[in-house]
Design an enzyme around this catalytic site. Sequence first.
Site, PDB file in Angstrom:
ATOM      1  N   PRO A   2     -31.931  36.573  35.847  1.00 14.25           N
ATOM      2  CA  PRO A   2     -32.234  37.944  36.236  1.00 14.25           C
ATOM      3  C   PRO A   2     -31.267  38.375  37.332  1.00 14.25           C
ATOM      4  O   PRO A   2     -31.301  37.860  38.432  1.00 14.25           O
ATOM      5  CB  PRO A   2     -33.673  37.880  36.754  1.00 14.25           C
ATOM      6  CG  PRO A   2     -34.161  36.512  36.465  1.00 14.25           C
ATOM      7  CD  PRO A   2     -32.956  35.647  36.348  1.00 14.25           C
ATOM      8  N   GLU A   3     -30.378  39.272  36.962  1.00 18.18           N
ATOM      9  CA  GLU A   3     -29.459  39.854  37.942  1.00 18.18           C
ATOM     10  C   GLU A   3     -29.968  41.269  38.232  1.00 18.18           C
ATOM     11  O   GLU A   3     -31.073  41.616  37.833  1.00 18.18           O
ATOM     12  CB  GLU A   3     -28.032  39.849  37.369  1.00 18.18           C
ATOM     13  CG  GLU A   3     -27.610  38.447  36.913  1.00 18.18           C
ATOM     14  CD  GLU A   3     -26.246  38.394  36.272  1.00 18.18           C
ATOM     15  OE1 GLU A   3     -25.376  39.194  36.647  1.00 18.18           O
ATOM     16  OE2 GLU A   3     -26.034  37.557  35.381  1.00 18.18           O
ATOM     17  N   LYS A  53     -31.167  40.608  44.173  1.00 27.23           N
ATOM     18  CA  LYS A  53     -31.967  40.043  43.085  1.00 27.23           C
ATOM     19  C   LYS A  53     -33.377  39.689  43.557  1.00 27.23           C
ATOM     20  O   LYS A  53     -34.118  39.016  42.848  1.00 27.23           O
ATOM     21  CB  LYS A  53     -31.278  38.788  42.538  1.00 27.23           C
ATOM     22  CG  LYS A  53     -29.869  39.034  42.010  1.00 27.23           C
ATOM     23  CD  LYS A  53     -29.217  37.729  41.582  1.00 27.23           C
ATOM     24  CE  LYS A  53     -27.721  37.921  41.359  1.00 27.23           C
ATOM     25  NZ  LYS A  53     -27.018  36.642  41.131  1.00 27.23           N
ATOM     26  N   ARG A 122     -37.870  26.701  34.159  1.00 24.26           N
ATOM     27  CA  ARG A 122     -37.201  25.658  34.954  1.00 24.26           C
ATOM     28  C   ARG A 122     -37.772  25.502  36.360  1.00 24.26           C
ATOM     29  O   ARG A 122     -37.298  24.637  37.112  1.00 24.26           O
ATOM     30  CB  ARG A 122     -35.700  25.936  35.003  1.00 24.26           C
ATOM     31  CG  ARG A 122     -35.046  25.620  33.687  1.00 24.26           C
ATOM     32  CD  ARG A 122     -33.604  26.040  33.646  1.00 24.26           C
ATOM     33  NE  ARG A 122     -32.748  25.136  34.414  1.00 24.26           N
ATOM     34  CZ  ARG A 122     -31.425  25.284  34.498  1.00 24.26           C
ATOM     35  NH1 ARG A 122     -30.841  26.271  33.886  1.00 24.26           N
ATOM     36  NH2 ARG A 122     -30.720  24.440  35.189  1.00 24.26           N
ATOM     37  N   ARG A 274     -18.962  27.417  37.393  1.00 27.48           N
ATOM     38  CA  ARG A 274     -19.736  28.338  36.554  1.00 27.48           C
ATOM     39  C   ARG A 274     -18.898  28.756  35.364  1.00 27.48           C
ATOM     40  O   ARG A 274     -17.682  28.804  35.445  1.00 27.48           O
ATOM     41  CB  ARG A 274     -20.129  29.589  37.345  1.00 27.48           C
ATOM     42  CG  ARG A 274     -20.764  29.307  38.693  1.00 27.48           C
ATOM     43  CD  ARG A 274     -22.114  28.639  38.545  1.00 27.48           C
ATOM     44  NE  ARG A 274     -22.996  29.462  37.748  1.00 27.48           N
ATOM     45  CZ  ARG A 274     -23.671  30.499  38.215  1.00 27.48           C
ATOM     46  NH1 ARG A 274     -23.582  30.836  39.462  1.00 27.48           N
ATOM     47  NH2 ARG A 274     -24.448  31.187  37.423  1.00 27.48           N
TER      48      ARG A 274
END
Length: 287
Positions: A2-3, A53, A122, A274
Amino acid sequence: MPELPEVHTIVTDLKRFIPNLKIKDVWTDILAFKKIKKDVVGEKIISVERRGKNILIGITGKKIILVHQKMTGHLMYGKWDKTKDGWRSVLEGPMRDDPGNRFIHLLFFLSNGRHLGLCDMRKFASVIVLPEKTIKEKLEKLGPEPFDKNFNLKKFFESIKNKNKKIKSVLMDQSIVAGIGNIYADEVLWVAAVHPLKIASKLKKEEVKKIYEAIKPVLKRAIKARGSSYIDYRDAQGKKGKYQEMQNAYGLKGKKCKKRGCGGIIEKIVVDGRSASFCPKHQTKYD
DNA sequence: TGCAGTGTTGCTTC
DNA sequence: CGAAGCAACACTGC
């Protein structure tokens, strides 16, 4: 995951549903969340806001429930029943049928019989309750909001001109501008035609301008599509976003670049640990 | 089958 | 000090 666009979508939805409801009880199966209960039971929800965020749920007693959804977390407004296999949505639809919504680890029981639930496969999400006055210092490291007036080209240029880091990482640095993560950093660089490995301090003014000018339109379009969903993100009603269908770089390795007349093939590399997806043809590394 | 890869952040290490 | 690596966790896909 979720950005900014995803968090924005959830916050906008929750604003419609949860203000003025009282928190009657809290359930969780995560040890770190056990202490939330004593700080929130009996309080009323006043507001729901976003900063970067982060989700800020204001409650009576001058307290804030600060939620960061991290990788796979998402808040949902619904109703669940306890079964032997865990919590199951009473409401039909995605909250019940979509496996992405199965992992309920925290529930706020609200005064109208509904719940505010945190789904988080997670279990990276953080939820803490803070006094209103300490929230500022907690969030002061964050850079400007992309849609705030004080996020202008001059300030953006000043904040990155001495960064000897790769532009991809700089865009994801929350102290430069708040809310951009891996997906939208890739999308912004694709639009700006800048290679992710370029060093921020060495960018030409023109390149910085193009990056700056790409940020708002990319985020705006993603907000309109209610965010990007893969296995993880869902909105406050458990539904997927649509921006993943509109993406130009992220997740498109091996696909033809969508830029008109470009003809490049999207590549995926690793930048500071990343993934980074980009078009090597129009996002060239050299001038 | 098994292990590398996954949207985030912050802590540890060098 | 900055930069890099990794841990937190569970699941998917190669």
